[in-house]
Design a protein around this motif. Sequence first.
Motif, PDB file in Angstrom:
ATOM      1  N   TYR A  65      42.824  31.718  54.108  1.00  0.00           N
ATOM      2  CA  TYR A  65      41.431  32.008  53.733  1.00  0.00           C
ATOM      3  C   TYR A  65      41.335  32.698  52.380  1.00  0.00           C
ATOM      4  N   SER A  66      42.433  33.319  51.913  1.00  0.00           N
ATOM      5  CA  SER A  66      42.403  33.990  50.605  1.00  0.00           C
ATOM      6  C   SER A  66      42.092  33.008  49.479  1.00  0.00           C
ATOM      7  N   GLN A  67      42.367  31.718  49.691  1.00  0.00           N
ATOM      8  CA  GLN A  67      42.067  30.716  48.658  1.00  0.00           C
ATOM      9  C   GLN A  67      40.572  30.593  48.394  1.00  0.00           C
ATOM     10  N   TRP A  68      39.770  30.874  49.400  1.00  0.00           N
ATOM     11  CA  TRP A  68      38.314  30.808  49.250  1.00  0.00           C
ATOM     12  C   TRP A  68      37.705  32.171  48.929  1.00  0.00           C
ATOM     13  N   GLY A  69      38.498  33.220  49.059  1.00  0.00           N
ATOM     14  CA  GLY A  69      37.968  34.551  48.805  1.00  0.00           C
ATOM     15  C   GLY A  69      36.933  34.983  49.815  1.00  0.00           C
ATOM     16  N   VAL A  70      37.060  34.496  51.060  1.00  0.00           N
ATOM     17  CA  VAL A  70      36.099  34.835  52.111  1.00  0.00           C
ATOM     18  C   VAL A  70      36.707  35.880  53.038  1.00  0.00           C
ATOM     19  N   VAL A  71      35.836  36.565  53.767  1.00  0.00           N
ATOM     20  CA  VAL A  71      36.316  37.541  54.736  1.00  0.00           C
ATOM     21  C   VAL A  71      37.139  36.821  55.798  1.00  0.00           C
ATOM     22  N   TYR A  81      27.106  34.537  61.521  1.00  0.00           N
ATOM     23  CA  TYR A  81      26.579  33.900  60.314  1.00  0.00           C
ATOM     24  C   TYR A  81      25.608  34.804  59.570  1.00  0.00           C
ATOM     25  N   SER A  82      24.942  35.699  60.266  1.00  0.00           N
ATOM     26  CA  SER A  82      23.940  36.543  59.618  1.00  0.00           C
ATOM     27  C   SER A  82      24.539  37.459  58.551  1.00  0.00           C
ATOM     28  N   TRP A  83      25.800  37.853  58.741  1.00  0.00           N
ATOM     29  CA  TRP A  83      26.432  38.724  57.748  1.00  0.00           C
ATOM     30  C   TRP A  83      27.612  38.053  57.051  1.00  0.00           C
ATOM     31  N   CYS A  84      27.971  36.869  57.498  1.00  0.00           N
ATOM     32  CA  CYS A  84      29.158  36.203  56.963  1.00  0.00           C
ATOM     33  C   CYS A  84      28.820  34.733  56.708  1.00  0.00           C
ATOM     34  N   GLU A  85      27.918  34.502  55.781  1.00  0.00           N
ATOM     35  CA  GLU A  85      27.409  33.163  55.517  1.00  0.00           C
ATOM     36  C   GLU A  85      28.496  32.246  54.957  1.00  0.00           C
ATOM     37  N   THR A 135      49.916  39.430  61.091  1.00  0.00           N
ATOM     38  CA  THR A 135      50.765  38.298  61.467  1.00  0.00           C
ATOM     39  C   THR A 135      49.920  37.114  61.943  1.00  0.00           C
ATOM     40  N   LYS A 136      48.742  37.412  62.533  1.00  0.00           N
ATOM     41  CA  LYS A 136      47.783  36.377  62.929  1.00  0.00           C
ATOM     42  C   LYS A 136      46.415  37.004  63.061  1.00  0.00           C
ATOM     43  N   HIS A 137      45.428  36.404  62.368  1.00  0.00           N
ATOM     44  CA  HIS A 137      44.052  36.878  62.492  1.00  0.00           C
ATOM     45  C   HIS A 137      43.326  35.991  63.500  1.00  0.00           C
ATOM     46  N   HIS A 138      42.005  36.192  63.635  1.00  0.00           N
ATOM     47  CA  HIS A 138      41.249  35.493  64.673  1.00  0.00           C
ATOM     48  C   HIS A 138      41.262  33.977  64.505  1.00  0.00           C
ATOM     49  N   ASP A 139      41.424  33.499  63.272  1.00  0.00           N
ATOM     50  CA  ASP A 139      41.434  32.042  63.057  1.00  0.00           C
ATOM     51  C   ASP A 139      42.654  31.372  63.672  1.00  0.00           C
ATOM     52  N   GLY A 140      43.651  32.159  64.079  1.00  0.00           N
ATOM     53  CA  GLY A 140      44.810  31.610  64.782  1.00  0.00           C
ATOM     54  C   GLY A 140      45.945  31.173  63.897  1.00  0.00           C
ATOM     55  N   PHE A 141      45.812  31.342  62.564  1.00  0.00           N
ATOM     56  CA  PHE A 141      46.892  30.902  61.678  1.00  0.00           C
ATOM     57  C   PHE A 141      48.017  31.929  61.712  1.00  0.00           C
ATOM     58  N   SER A 142      49.209  31.479  62.104  1.00  0.00           N
ATOM     59  CA  SER A 142      50.362  32.366  62.229  1.00  0.00           C
ATOM     60  C   SER A 142      51.089  32.484  60.897  1.00  0.00           C
ATOM     61  N   MET A 143      51.202  33.700  60.418  1.00  0.00           N
ATOM     62  CA  MET A 143      51.943  33.973  59.180  1.00  0.00           C
ATOM     63  C   MET A 143      53.404  34.261  59.518  1.00  0.00           C
ATOM     64  N   TYR A 342      41.292  39.109  50.515  1.00  0.00           N
ATOM     65  CA  TYR A 342      41.143  38.975  49.067  1.00  0.00           C
ATOM     66  C   TYR A 342      39.752  38.488  48.682  1.00  0.00           C
ATOM     67  N   ARG A 343      39.179  39.142  47.692  1.00  0.00           N
ATOM     68  CA  ARG A 343      37.905  38.730  47.117  1.00  0.00           C
ATOM     69  C   ARG A 343      38.096  38.580  45.610  1.00  0.00           C
ATOM     70  N   PHE A 344      37.562  37.519  45.065  1.00  0.00           N
ATOM     71  CA  PHE A 344      37.688  37.299  43.624  1.00  0.00           C
ATOM     72  C   PHE A 344      36.989  38.431  42.861  1.00  0.00           C
ATOM     73  N   ASN A 345      37.637  38.888  41.770  1.00  0.00           N
ATOM     74  CA  ASN A 345      37.082  39.943  40.909  1.00  0.00           C
ATOM     75  C   ASN A 345      36.729  41.195  41.709  1.00  0.00           C
ATOM     76  N   SER A 346      37.608  41.554  42.611  1.00  0.00           N
ATOM     77  CA  SER A 346      37.351  42.691  43.481  1.00  0.00           C
ATOM     78  C   SER A 346      37.371  44.002  42.706  1.00  0.00           C
ATOM     79  N   ASN A 347      36.483  44.907  43.095  1.00  0.00           N
ATOM     80  CA  ASN A 347      36.454  46.255  42.539  1.00  0.00           C
ATOM     81  C   ASN A 347      37.189  47.187  43.500  1.00  0.00           C
ATOM     82  N   TYR A 348      38.099  47.983  42.966  1.00  0.00           N
ATOM     83  CA  TYR A 348      38.888  48.883  43.796  1.00  0.00           C
ATOM     84  C   TYR A 348      38.363  50.313  43.687  1.00  0.00           C
ATOM     85  N   ILE A 349      38.509  51.055  44.761  1.00  0.00           N
ATOM     86  CA  ILE A 349      38.115  52.454  44.712  1.00  0.00           C
ATOM     87  C   ILE A 349      38.990  53.176  43.697  1.00  0.00           C
TER      88      ILE A 349
END
Length: 497
Positions: A65-71, A81-85, A135-143, A342-349
């Motif tokens: 999912y990091s390729q799309w920069g989505v949560v 969908y209301s908060w994660c379009e 190692t694995k998030h909700h999408d089920g992809f095993s790292m 990962y988010r593109f052009n992310s701002n860090y604290i």
Amino acid sequence: MNKIFGTTKDLFTWIFLMVLFCYGAMAQAVYEDERYVPETDPLVLEKLEEWQDFKFGLLMHWGPYSQWGVVASWTLCPEEYSWCERTKGSAPHDYSEYKEEYQNLKKTFNPLKFNPEKWAKAAKDAGMKYVVFTTKHHDGFSMFDSKYTDYKITDAESPFSSHPKANITKAIFDSFRKEGLWAGAYFSKPDWNAPSYWDPYYPPRDRNVNYEPEAHPEKWQEYVDFTHNQILELLTDYGKVDILWLDGGWVAKTPKTQITSWYDGQLKNNDNGYIKHRIINQDIKMDELVVKAREKQPGLIVVDRAVHGKNQNYLTPENRVPEKPLPYPWESCIVAGDGWSYRFNSNYISGREAIHTLADIVAKGGNLLLNIGPTPQGEWDEGAYKLLDQIGNWMGINSEAIYGTRSIAPYKHDNICITSKKDGTVYLIYLVEEGQTNLPSSIDFMGFIPSKKAKASLLGFNSKIKLTPKEGGLNLKIPESITEKLLEKEAFVIKIK
């Protein structure tokens, strides 16, 4: 109004998000006040005590999912969908096509710049003591190289599968252990790719299993076995694992009289206006799993997040710091950038914000688990390295006020945090604010009265600090000759021995 929000729709979106935030804060506050079930295994208790000395760790959310920069994962879940379009892919408004394109991201995920040794060194230099990796998030992809699924980084369809470090989880654990850090495995109990969880025959309705487990016991048992097998793989083939960090608290044995809070998955009574979810008994047989897990890894710390009971060895307030000390082991997981993944052009604290957050958490008896999301190429943003470098420079001088400490009243007074060690040493951590131009030569700290023989010193300086007990607290005299240097710091520490 339009100048601030752009459109009326933007205003309504903002209001909706603020409502969600308020509900979340309320749910989390109740969650933190709940009764903690203490561990009884002496090996686990020993490890928990050591873990509480560490104070500072690294969390990493990473996947295709990091390729799309989505949560991470959440765009797959209809109820979010209301908060994660959905905005990526060729047909984001066609759920079936979107899901297929999302799952096909594994065919283009090729992080050739993956260098876990560099990450491990940066984490160690920053003062981190343990890592928790997804190692694995909700999408089920095993790292990791699971033999129970083809939806994994080592599958032949993944271009990275031929890389010497294709088993990403193993490479990360090995690299961080070599630098002396503990290894922790984040693992999602829900798996939205597994047909025994989201049965393809039924459309997914929400984050839960999309059929009734009690009506299909064989299918649910298949999922229980699948989950246990994958977790036991991680605890068998990946060296010493110190923490099993389980996410997806809604996958649990659920009393029918309660509901699930949207915020943290913890079971809540519906008397505070929380957002409702379907109630499904998703008994994953955690008691059995923990017994098998500790046969593989004696003393293993288990964090069954947001599931009240004996298998939650410490609690995990998410992206916030509790307002008060908590009477049990706990850890705030905080994002360093703009999101968990990962988010593109992310701002860090800033380093200052991170150091102040660390001091606040430690003064209240907790640990900070700071999250960094790697890029699709397998790197960290320069902003992440800069942040860790700033923290490391401060920790190089002041870490004794952090490691091995425990909370002591009054925890914080104004902008000064207080920590203590078992030998009676006390540390006052003065938080210097951004843009602060003046430092009083005389500082009062109320709520802690030192012994008459106590002496005060300033970490990193040879200057003497005059300590004078006063009614209800103490007074400290700071030499004017060093005030300018102190103002250049994110925080400075006065040691009282």
